[in-house]
Design a protein around this motif. Structure first.
Motif, PDB file in Angstrom:
ATOM      1  N   ILE A 270       0.815  -1.209   0.000  1.00 57.53           N
ATOM      2  CA  ILE A 270       0.000   0.000   0.000  1.00 57.53           C
ATOM      3  C   ILE A 270       0.852   1.264   0.000  1.00 57.53           C
ATOM      4  O   ILE A 270       0.511   2.263  -0.638  1.00 57.53           O
ATOM      5  N   SER A 271       1.973   1.231   0.697  1.00 59.82           N
ATOM      6  CA  SER A 271       2.808   2.431   0.773  1.00 59.82           C
ATOM      7  C   SER A 271       3.527   2.711  -0.540  1.00 59.82           C
ATOM      8  O   SER A 271       4.058   3.805  -0.745  1.00 59.82           O
ATOM      9  N   ASN A 272       3.559   1.714  -1.432  1.00 55.84           N
ATOM     10  CA  ASN A 272       4.249   1.882  -2.710  1.00 55.84           C
ATOM     11  C   ASN A 272       3.295   2.190  -3.866  1.00 55.84           C
ATOM     12  O   ASN A 272       3.742   2.323  -5.015  1.00 55.84           O
ATOM     13  N   VAL A 273       2.028   2.276  -3.589  1.00 53.83           N
ATOM     14  CA  VAL A 273       1.060   2.542  -4.647  1.00 53.83           C
ATOM     15  C   VAL A 273       1.277   3.942  -5.222  1.00 53.83           C
ATOM     16  O   VAL A 273       1.396   4.920  -4.480  1.00 53.83           O
ATOM     17  N   ASP A 274       1.321   4.005  -6.531  1.00 52.89           N
ATOM     18  CA  ASP A 274       1.470   5.284  -7.222  1.00 52.89           C
ATOM     19  C   ASP A 274       0.074   5.861  -7.466  1.00 52.89           C
ATOM     20  O   ASP A 274      -0.597   5.508  -8.428  1.00 52.89           O
TER      21      ASP A 274
END
Length: 373
Positions: A270-274
């Motif tokens: 989730i923290s890497n979602v663009d």
């Protein structure tokens, strides 16, 4: 109908006076009662009056019940009954006058529904919720929210609890209510939810066009959605702005199962979602509304075919104009439902609040983030 009101009030007085033993009035059960709940004790007051006139110009049922709860600025709320007189003209009767109350309080909504069901019993009930709106957000997170009345806003969880019986449909004539959090919260109380992931222009739904579909048996909910979309798609400039989706509640459990699988397997991403690659539905930096399908596709790296199939079963109709005012809306990225995607600096209070929604509990979405607080 005024006669019914007098009898109804007499029965209330009778309960307070022991020597009087009046029987309660008997109201005729109809096939369908539809309540338009207009919380307009705010800057939408004049538009509420315009929409009421639009209803009169369209289909007004002769057999079923069309009710309007109207709370305008500087006035106490009233319950109106719209019907056709002997000449076929659409008229309105004030059938109940409410004391001063905050219409954005879920208790007020519950009370209005109780009065409506008592005076206008039916086999089926439908509800149009008309006001400002900000989806799932708690009070104070936006300059406006559903049922904005003197600074009070109606919590979606409390709204769901206020519904006294299974509704055939809920239509949100309010901004940003087309989120999975809202639809899923209502799934056990409503057959269909019709709403918009973006804002809605202040003119609202074309009531002169949609009521004929609402009062059909069986109801024509997809036609209601199309009438809304076609009305705005036929405008020009910024007025050509609309998104709409129709959600079938009975398909949401399967969607939650597939979503839970995705979040369980890929939730750490989730923290890497663009978010720049995902369709957004907000304007003005209010970054709490992104496309649900886009989120799942990004999280899973494309491993979302089963989820997509479940999503297609749940969202039975969707459409969007190329832009909502200045926000581009690509149909290839438009799933019909929005969702929250927290930023790395998300407010812990907001995350804790989100964890109260059934969608978060049943799918585990954001469980990692909330457990860290």
């Amino acid at each position: 109908m005024k006669r019914y009101l007098i009898l109804f009030l007499m029965s209330v007085v009778a309960m307070a006076c022991d020597p009087v033993n009046e029987e309660p009035p008997q109201f005729t059960e109809k096939q369908k009662t539809v309540l338009v709940y207009m919380v307009a004790n705010n800057n939408l007051s004049s538009q509420a009056e315009n929409n009421l006139e639009s209803m009169k110009k369209g289909f007004v049922p002769a057999e079923d019940n069309l009710l309007v709860y109207m709370h305008l600025v500087s006035s106490n709320p009233v319950l109106l009954h719209l019907y056709k007189d002997e000449s076929g003209k659409a008229v309105q009767d004030t059938v109940y006058r409410f004391p001063p109350q905050n219409s954005a309080d879920s208790k007020s909504l519950a009370n209005v529904l109780k009065v409506s069901r008592t005076m206008f019993p039916a086999q089926e009930y439908g509800l149009v919720l008309w006001s400002h709106g900000t989806g799932w957000l708690p009070q104070g997170y936006y300059s406006k929210s559903f049922g904005s009345d003197a600074g009070k806003e109606m919590d979606v969880i409390e709204l769901a609890k206020a519904l006294p019986c299974k509704m055939e449909f809920v239509i949100f004539d309010a901004c940003l209510m087309g989120g999975i959090e809202v639809a899923y919260e209502l799934k056990d109380s409503v057959d269909y939810v019709l709403s918009s992931p973006t804002e809605i222009l202040s003119q609202g739904f074309p009531y002169d066009k949609i009521m004929k579909h609402i009062f059909k048996t069986p109801i024509e909910m997809e036609s209601v959605a199309r009438e809304y979309f076609d009305f705005y798609n036929g405008q020009s400039g910024s007025y050509r702005s609309a998104t709409v989706s129709l959600v079938k509640s009975s398909a949401l459990d399967e969607l939650a199962v597939e979503a839970a699988r995705i979040f369980r397997n890929y939730g750490d991403n989730i923290s890497n979602v663009d978010t720049l690659s995902i369709q957004r539905y907000y304007r003005g930096g209010k970054h709490w509304f992104y496309d649900l399908g886009g989120l799942v596709n990004s999280l899973s790296g494309g491993d979302d075919s089963a989820f997509r199939q479940a999503l297609d079963k749940a969202v039975v109709y969707k459409d969007a104009t190329p832009y909502f005012i200045e926000v581009p809306v690509a149909k290839s990225k438009y799933s019909g439902l929005s969702t929250y995607i927290p930023s790395p600096t998300a407010d812990p209070v907001l995350l804790k609040y989100y964890a109260n929604f059934k969608w978060s509990k049943d799918t585990g979405y954001l469980a990692t983030e909330t457990s860290q607080e």
